[in-house]
Every structure is written in structure tokens, then in C-alpha cells.
Design a protein around this motif. Structure first.
Motif, PDB file in Angstrom:
ATOM      1  N   ALA A   1      46.548  -3.982  31.356  1.00 55.73           N
ATOM      2  CA  ALA A   1      46.108  -4.018  29.959  1.00 55.73           C
ATOM      3  C   ALA A   1      47.263  -3.744  29.030  1.00 55.73           C
ATOM      4  O   ALA A   1      48.134  -2.926  29.311  1.00 55.73           O
ATOM      5  CB  ALA A   1      45.008  -2.971  29.735  1.00 55.73           C
ATOM      6  N   ALA A   2      47.293  -4.436  27.878  1.00 55.48           N
ATOM      7  CA  ALA A   2      48.409  -4.314  26.944  1.00 55.48           C
ATOM      8  C   ALA A   2      48.511  -2.926  26.360  1.00 55.48           C
ATOM      9  O   ALA A   2      49.562  -2.477  25.963  1.00 55.48           O
ATOM     10  CB  ALA A   2      48.257  -5.353  25.833  1.00 55.48           C
ATOM     11  N   HIS A   3      47.355  -2.223  26.315  1.00 55.51           N
ATOM     12  CA  HIS A   3      47.376  -0.903  25.687  1.00 55.51           C
ATOM     13  C   HIS A   3      47.882   0.190  26.619  1.00 55.51           C
ATOM     14  O   HIS A   3      48.014   1.340  26.212  1.00 55.51           O
ATOM     15  CB  HIS A   3      45.965  -0.532  25.219  1.00 55.51           C
ATOM     16  CG  HIS A   3      44.985  -0.394  26.347  1.00 55.51           C
ATOM     17  ND1 HIS A   3      44.208  -1.429  26.782  1.00 55.51           N
ATOM     18  CD2 HIS A   3      44.691   0.660  27.159  1.00 55.51           C
ATOM     19  CE1 HIS A   3      43.450  -1.027  27.789  1.00 55.51           C
ATOM     20  NE2 HIS A   3      43.736   0.239  28.042  1.00 55.51           N
ATOM     21  N   ASP A   4      48.123  -0.146  27.862  1.00 55.78           N
ATOM     22  CA  ASP A   4      48.533   0.850  28.844  1.00 55.78           C
ATOM     23  C   ASP A   4      50.047   0.986  28.843  1.00 55.78           C
ATOM     24  O   ASP A   4      50.758   0.117  29.324  1.00 55.78           O
ATOM     25  CB  ASP A   4      48.056   0.434  30.232  1.00 55.78           C
ATOM     26  CG  ASP A   4      48.242   1.559  31.252  1.00 55.78           C
ATOM     27  OD1 ASP A   4      48.982   2.515  30.951  1.00 55.78           O
ATOM     28  OD2 ASP A   4      47.642   1.464  32.332  1.00 55.78           O
TER      29      ASP A   4
ATOM     30  N   HIS B   1      39.212   9.743  22.933  1.00 55.26           N
ATOM     31  CA  HIS B   1      38.600  10.738  23.812  1.00 55.26           C
ATOM     32  C   HIS B   1      38.992  10.481  25.263  1.00 55.26           C
ATOM     33  O   HIS B   1      38.955   9.333  25.726  1.00 55.26           O
ATOM     34  CB  HIS B   1      37.075  10.682  23.675  1.00 55.26           C
ATOM     35  CG  HIS B   1      36.597  10.683  22.263  1.00 55.26           C
ATOM     36  ND1 HIS B   1      36.479  11.832  21.519  1.00 55.26           N
ATOM     37  CD2 HIS B   1      36.235   9.650  21.443  1.00 55.26           C
ATOM     38  CE1 HIS B   1      36.049  11.527  20.305  1.00 55.26           C
ATOM     39  NE2 HIS B   1      35.888  10.213  20.235  1.00 55.26           N
ATOM     40  N   PRO B   2      39.338  11.543  26.000  1.00 55.13           N
ATOM     41  CA  PRO B   2      39.636  11.367  27.426  1.00 55.13           C
ATOM     42  C   PRO B   2      38.340  11.242  28.225  1.00 55.13           C
ATOM     43  O   PRO B   2      37.402  12.019  28.033  1.00 55.13           O
ATOM     44  CB  PRO B   2      40.401  12.643  27.775  1.00 55.13           C
ATOM     45  CG  PRO B   2      39.883  13.664  26.794  1.00 55.13           C
ATOM     46  CD  PRO B   2      39.579  12.914  25.534  1.00 55.13           C
TER      47      PRO B   2
ATOM     48  N   ASP C   1      37.929   4.847  22.553  1.00 54.81           N
ATOM     49  CA  ASP C   1      37.431   5.169  21.221  1.00 54.81           C
ATOM     50  C   ASP C   1      35.972   5.586  21.329  1.00 54.81           C
ATOM     51  O   ASP C   1      35.430   5.749  22.426  1.00 54.81           O
ATOM     52  CB  ASP C   1      37.614   3.973  20.279  1.00 54.81           C
ATOM     53  CG  ASP C   1      36.877   2.730  20.765  1.00 54.81           C
ATOM     54  OD1 ASP C   1      36.008   2.848  21.653  1.00 54.81           O
ATOM     55  OD2 ASP C   1      37.162   1.631  20.246  1.00 54.81           O
ATOM     56  N   GLY C   2      35.325   5.766  20.188  1.00 56.18           N
ATOM     57  CA  GLY C   2      33.948   6.229  20.202  1.00 56.18           C
ATOM     58  C   GLY C   2      32.990   5.273  20.872  1.00 56.18           C
ATOM     59  O   GLY C   2      31.912   5.685  21.333  1.00 56.18           O
ATOM     60  N   ARG C   3      33.354   3.996  20.957  1.00 51.29           N
ATOM     61  CA  ARG C   3      32.492   2.999  21.579  1.00 51.29           C
ATOM     62  C   ARG C   3      32.815   2.758  23.053  1.00 51.29           C
ATOM     63  O   ARG C   3      32.215   1.888  23.680  1.00 51.29           O
ATOM     64  CB  ARG C   3      32.593   1.682  20.819  1.00 51.29           C
ATOM     65  CG  ARG C   3      32.127   1.780  19.370  1.00 51.29           C
ATOM     66  CD  ARG C   3      32.211   0.427  18.696  1.00 51.29           C
ATOM     67  NE  ARG C   3      31.745   0.488  17.311  1.00 51.29           N
ATOM     68  CZ  ARG C   3      31.713  -0.564  16.493  1.00 51.29           C
ATOM     69  NH1 ARG C   3      32.121  -1.757  16.927  1.00 51.29           N
ATOM     70  NH2 ARG C   3      31.274  -0.423  15.262  1.00 51.29           N
ATOM     71  N   GLY C   4      33.794   3.479  23.548  1.00 50.87           N
ATOM     72  CA  GLY C   4      34.126   3.341  24.952  1.00 50.87           C
ATOM     73  C   GLY C   4      35.187   2.312  25.263  1.00 50.87           C
ATOM     74  O   GLY C   4      35.467   2.053  26.438  1.00 50.87           O
ATOM     75  N   ARG C   5      35.817   1.740  24.248  1.00 47.98           N
ATOM     76  CA  ARG C   5      36.868   0.754  24.497  1.00 47.98           C
ATOM     77  C   ARG C   5      38.178   1.468  24.813  1.00 47.98           C
ATOM     78  O   ARG C   5      38.571   2.387  24.090  1.00 47.98           O
ATOM     79  CB  ARG C   5      37.044  -0.138  23.280  1.00 47.98           C
ATOM     80  CG  ARG C   5      35.840  -1.045  23.015  1.00 47.98           C
ATOM     81  CD  ARG C   5      35.985  -1.805  21.728  1.00 47.98           C
ATOM     82  NE  ARG C   5      36.031  -0.905  20.577  1.00 47.98           N
ATOM     83  CZ  ARG C   5      35.925  -1.299  19.307  1.00 47.98           C
ATOM     84  NH1 ARG C   5      35.808  -2.599  19.029  1.00 47.98           N
ATOM     85  NH2 ARG C   5      35.988  -0.427  18.324  1.00 47.98           N
ATOM     86  N   PRO C   6      38.875   1.054  25.880  1.00 50.02           N
ATOM     87  CA  PRO C   6      40.144   1.712  26.241  1.00 50.02           C
ATOM     88  C   PRO C   6      41.183   1.585  25.126  1.00 50.02           C
ATOM     89  O   PRO C   6      41.330   0.531  24.510  1.00 50.02           O
ATOM     90  CB  PRO C   6      40.585   0.955  27.499  1.00 50.02           C
ATOM     91  CG  PRO C   6      39.331   0.391  28.065  1.00 50.02           C
ATOM     92  CD  PRO C   6      38.477   0.034  26.880  1.00 50.02           C
ATOM     93  N   VAL C   7      41.877   2.666  24.861  1.00 49.23           N
ATOM     94  CA  VAL C   7      42.913   2.705  23.833  1.00 49.23           C
ATOM     95  C   VAL C   7      44.111   3.466  24.376  1.00 49.23           C
ATOM     96  O   VAL C   7      44.050   4.088  25.435  1.00 49.23           O
ATOM     97  CB  VAL C   7      42.406   3.372  22.529  1.00 49.23           C
ATOM     98  CG1 VAL C   7      41.305   2.548  21.880  1.00 49.23           C
ATOM     99  CG2 VAL C   7      41.921   4.794  22.812  1.00 49.23           C
TER     100      VAL C   7
END
Length: 202
Positions: A81-84, A65-66, A131-137
Motif C-alpha cells: 500500500a502507498a500509505h505504508d 487510531h491504532p 481513520d475513524g472509518r477504518g481506512r488504513p492511513v
């Protein structure tokens, strides 16, 4: 491709050997497989890959989710961050910041993120995906990206299939050549003792 060269051996002439005709058939079969079967295999692989990737893209778009992140200040002690995916372009255009964002479930989160240099001052905002829990992805895959990857997979499969056909053709031709040399050696062994003798074999 040199496979087509063997087709001339179909011509009727007294010097044509059985292996010549076999090589010609192998050349024609390889040509048909490379022109018809290989593209068909590539298209099927591309279509299946596209179906799978499009489903993955839709799943990611549902799960990721944005949200808007608000910059609180610089975070000098953190690395990007590695996911960026944009962080790999270098620290000269990305900067580690301490930011706050609200997850889709309404919970507030604070953490280290990377932002473009022009969005890295306190009070600036930028978009991230969670994600749904607010963790950056990572951002979700788009349908266009999925399609491009499917096209690459299809082309790659077609080239691999064509290469495999050509490899088999070369192996078959190599075995045929060895058979010819073996027959020539046997014929020479039989004729060799009498070679050059007057009236030999007459």
C-alpha cells in the motif's frame, strides 16, 4: 566570508576613498546581520514551524487510531500500500497479505495490507493505523518528529537569510567596484593626452 576584509579601510590614510568607507560600513552591517539577525530569523521560523507541526501531530494523533490486523493469508496479486512507509524498504522484508481488522467505530474490514515477513503468516497479528472509518492511513506524526523537522526548518531559514545578506553585500561591493573603475577611466581620459609630456600638468 570576505566581508570583514573591508573593515581595514576605516583606518585614517590619505588614499582612502569614499567608496572604501561605504564598503566598510556594508561589511560591518552584513557581519552584524549574519551573526545576529539571521539566527534570530531562523529561531523564529523554527519556533513557528514547531508550533504548527505540534498542532498537526496532535490532530493526527486524535484522528488516527491504532488497531490490530489479523492475517488471513497471502495476497500475491497486490502491491504494498502507498500509505505504508515501511513498504519502501523492499519486498524482501515486507509482504502483501489479506488481513482483517476492526475499525474504531466497531465495523469489520478486510483488505490487502503489507506486513513484516515474520508477521505474514495466517493467524499472525500486527498493528496498523486507521481513520475513524477504518481506512488504513499513515502512522501519526510524533512530537519528536515534529520537533526535528522544526529544527531543520529553522537551520535552513537561518542559512538562507545569511546567504541573502551575503548576496546583497556582494552586489553592493560589485557596484562600488564599477564606480571606482568608472572614476578611474574618467581620470585617465583627462590625464591621458598629457601623460609622459615634459612639464605636463605643472
Amino acid at each position: 566570508m570576505r566581508a570583514v576584509v573591508g573593515l581595514w579601510r576605516w583606518r585614517h590614510n590619505p588614499l582612502r576613498r569614499a567608496t572604501d568607507l561605504t564598503e566598510a560600513w556594508v561589511a560591518l552591517a552584513a557581519l552584524l546581520l549574519m551573526c545576529l539577525a539571521a539566527p534570530a530569523v531562523g529561531w523564529i521560523c523554527g519556533a513557528l514551524t514547531n508550533t504548527s507541526l505540534q498542532e498537526s501531530a496532535r490532530h493526527e494523533q486524535r484522528q488516527r487510531h491504532p488497531v490490530t490486523a489479523h492475517v488471513l493469508g497471502r495476497d500475491e496479486g497486490s502491491r504494498p500500500a502507498a500509505h505504508d512507509p515501511e513498504a519502501a524498504t523492499g519486498n524482501q522484508i515486507r509482504r502483501a497479505v489479506l488481513a482483517r481488522w476492526t475499525a474504531p467505530d466497531g465495523t469489520a474490514h478486510t483488505g490487502a495490507l503489507t506486513a513484516a515477513r515474520h508477521n505474514a503468516d495466517p493467524g499472525d497479528t500486527f498493528r496498523i493505523f486507521t481513520d475513524g472509518r477504518g481506512r488504513p492511513v499513515d502512522p501519526p506524526m510524533t512530537a519528536e518528529t515534529a520537533r526535528e523537522q522544526a529544527v531543520i526548518a529553522g537551520i535552513g531559514t537561518m542559512l538562507l537569510a545569511a546567504g541573502a545578506v551575503e548576496g546583497v553585500r556582494r552586489i553592493v561591493v560589485w557596484r562600488l567596484v564599477r564606480q571606482r573603475y568608472a572614476r578611474l577611466d574618467r581620470a585617465w581620459a583627462q590625464a591621458g593626452p598629457d601623460w609622459g609630456r615634459t612639464g605636463a600638468g605643472s
